[in-house]
Design an enzyme around this catalytic site. Structure first.
Site, PDB file in Angstrom:
ATOM      1  N   GLY A  22       0.804  -1.203   0.000  1.00  0.00           N
ATOM      2  CA  GLY A  22       0.000   0.000   0.000  1.00  0.00           C
ATOM      3  C   GLY A  22       0.843   1.262   0.000  1.00  0.00           C
ATOM      4  O   GLY A  22       2.075   1.219   0.073  1.00  0.00           O
ATOM      5  N   ASP A  77       3.586  -1.795   8.084  1.00  0.00           N
ATOM      6  CA  ASP A  77       2.535  -1.937   7.089  1.00  0.00           C
ATOM      7  C   ASP A  77       1.549  -0.781   7.232  1.00  0.00           C
ATOM      8  O   ASP A  77       1.653   0.028   8.164  1.00  0.00           O
ATOM      9  CB  ASP A  77       1.818  -3.277   7.287  1.00  0.00           C
ATOM     10  CG  ASP A  77       1.157  -3.804   6.016  1.00  0.00           C
ATOM     11  OD1 ASP A  77       1.013  -3.035   5.048  1.00  0.00           O
ATOM     12  OD2 ASP A  77       0.796  -4.997   6.004  1.00  0.00           O
ATOM     13  N   GLY A  78       0.610  -0.690   6.324  1.00  0.00           N
ATOM     14  CA  GLY A  78      -0.451   0.299   6.402  1.00  0.00           C
ATOM     15  C   GLY A  78      -1.740  -0.343   6.889  1.00  0.00           C
ATOM     16  O   GLY A  78      -1.790  -1.524   7.218  1.00  0.00           O
ATOM     17  N   ALA A  79      -2.818   0.440   6.913  1.00  0.00           N
ATOM     18  CA  ALA A  79      -4.132  -0.066   7.301  1.00  0.00           C
ATOM     19  C   ALA A  79      -5.199   0.812   6.671  1.00  0.00           C
ATOM     20  O   ALA A  79      -4.928   1.950   6.257  1.00  0.00           O
ATOM     21  CB  ALA A  79      -4.296  -0.107   8.818  1.00  0.00           C
ATOM     22  N   ASP A  80      -6.408   0.280   6.601  1.00  0.00           N
ATOM     23  CA  ASP A  80      -7.530   1.017   6.028  1.00  0.00           C
ATOM     24  C   ASP A  80      -8.453   1.588   7.088  1.00  0.00           C
ATOM     25  O   ASP A  80      -9.168   2.555   6.836  1.00  0.00           O
ATOM     26  CB  ASP A  80      -8.300   0.104   5.074  1.00  0.00           C
ATOM     27  CG  ASP A  80      -7.401  -0.406   3.959  1.00  0.00           C
ATOM     28  OD1 ASP A  80      -6.928   0.418   3.161  1.00  0.00           O
ATOM     29  OD2 ASP A  80      -7.140  -1.616   3.909  1.00  0.00           O
ATOM     30  N   LYS A  90      -7.797  -4.163   7.257  1.00  0.00           N
ATOM     31  CA  LYS A  90      -6.829  -4.078   6.195  1.00  0.00           C
ATOM     32  C   LYS A  90      -7.358  -4.839   4.981  1.00  0.00           C
ATOM     33  O   LYS A  90      -8.337  -5.554   5.072  1.00  0.00           O
ATOM     34  CB  LYS A  90      -5.480  -4.670   6.632  1.00  0.00           C
ATOM     35  CG  LYS A  90      -4.775  -3.826   7.687  1.00  0.00           C
ATOM     36  CD  LYS A  90      -3.513  -4.492   8.240  1.00  0.00           C
ATOM     37  CE  LYS A  90      -2.544  -4.980   7.207  1.00  0.00           C
ATOM     38  NZ  LYS A  90      -2.113  -3.925   6.266  1.00  0.00           N
ATOM     39  N   GLU A  99      -0.340 -10.266   4.387  1.00  0.00           N
ATOM     40  CA  GLU A  99      -0.058  -9.272   5.431  1.00  0.00           C
ATOM     41  C   GLU A  99      -0.304  -9.855   6.817  1.00  0.00           C
ATOM     42  O   GLU A  99       0.472  -9.619   7.749  1.00  0.00           O
ATOM     43  CB  GLU A  99      -0.935  -8.038   5.212  1.00  0.00           C
ATOM     44  CG  GLU A  99      -0.520  -7.214   4.006  1.00  0.00           C
ATOM     45  CD  GLU A  99      -1.493  -6.124   3.655  1.00  0.00           C
ATOM     46  OE1 GLU A  99      -1.121  -5.214   2.898  1.00  0.00           O
ATOM     47  OE2 GLU A  99      -2.644  -6.161   4.144  1.00  0.00           O
ATOM     48  N   LYS A 117      -7.767   7.541   8.244  1.00  0.00           N
ATOM     49  CA  LYS A 117      -8.003   6.122   8.512  1.00  0.00           C
ATOM     50  C   LYS A 117      -8.408   5.865   9.964  1.00  0.00           C
ATOM     51  O   LYS A 117      -8.756   4.731  10.314  1.00  0.00           O
ATOM     52  CB  LYS A 117      -6.735   5.321   8.194  1.00  0.00           C
ATOM     53  CG  LYS A 117      -6.204   5.501   6.767  1.00  0.00           C
ATOM     54  CD  LYS A 117      -7.156   4.984   5.730  1.00  0.00           C
ATOM     55  CE  LYS A 117      -6.607   5.135   4.314  1.00  0.00           C
ATOM     56  NZ  LYS A 117      -5.396   4.360   4.068  1.00  0.00           N
TER      57      LYS A 117
END
Length: 237
Positions: A22, A77-80, A90, A99, A117
């Protein structure tokens, strides 16, 4: 300082790290690559997607597989979605199963997000991805509909999207979730479900940035004994 630069500060020397997918994770991989190429850091990475693997190689980051390591030092990492207790949704980028596997193989999970987010309750943005074995797609759609989750298989130009694992993604159209742990358990009991986008109790640190340029505005850390989160706020100079 950006959230990607702050995350690089948290990487120990000679670390083995999970490399997320992401937009925010790509910014981290690029920032990490700069330090690696400068000789400031030696790391080995396990990518969560083929896209991340390609970027990491371009940045000069050595890659290994989970078979080569017993435990990763950390994953970035990213996240939603991030709720006040640092639980996550995610998978909008479609790499949710890899992930989750990489995060579960790590001593520490650091999440990078823009402030948009942050949500009061998981499900606020109305979407929960679920990865599904192709053969089971009809069954899973029926079961999700029975749960009131309004399943929508991800299609691109009319064809079902295929993940790096060779599976499909169903987006559940949801309302805010009153009991995320119960829903996660129910979804994982459906034959053919490989994994869900619910990442509960996994993130240790969340770095929050301004949505336009990822300038660090807040750092949240899980308080293990209370189950909640503490935070520090930052201002730009």
């Amino acid at each position: 300082m950006t959230i990607a630069e702050r995350a690089v500060e948290l990487v120990p020397a000679n670390a083995r790290i999970g490399l997320g997918s992401g937009r925010a994770a790509r910014a981290f991989v690029r920032a990490l690559g700069e330090r690696v190429r400068a000789g400031d850091l030696h790391v080995e990475g396990v990518p969560t997607s083929e896209e991340t693997a390609r970027l990491a190689r371009q940045e000069g980051i050595s890659l290994v597989s989970l078979a080569d390591v017993e435990m990763l030092d950390l994953t970035v990492d990213g996240a939603d979605e991030v709720d006040p207790d640092l639980n996550l949704i995610k998978g909008y980028g479609r790499a949710l199963v890899r992930e989750k596997v990489v995060a579960a193989s790590s001593r520490r999970l650091i999440i990078l997000v823009g402030d948009e987010k942050l949500v009061p309750e998981l499900g606020t943005r109305g979407r929960l991805p679920v990865e599904v074995v192709p053969f089971a797609l009809p069954l899973v759609e029926r079961r999700l509909s029975q749960l009131g989750l309004r399943p929508v298989p991800d299609r691109r130009d009319g064809d079902l999207f295929v993940t790096d694992n060779g599976n499909h993604i169903i987006d559940c159209q949801i309302n805010p979730i009153p009991d995320a742990a119960q829903l996660d358990a129910e979804l994982n009991q459906i034959p053919g479900v490989v994994g869900t986008g619910l990442f509960l109790g996994m993130a240790e640190t969340v770095l929050v940035g301004d949505r336009s340029d990822f300038r660090l505005t807040e750092e949240k850390c899980r308080v293990s004994d209370a189950g909640g989160a503490s935070h520090r706020r930052f201002r730009e100079d």
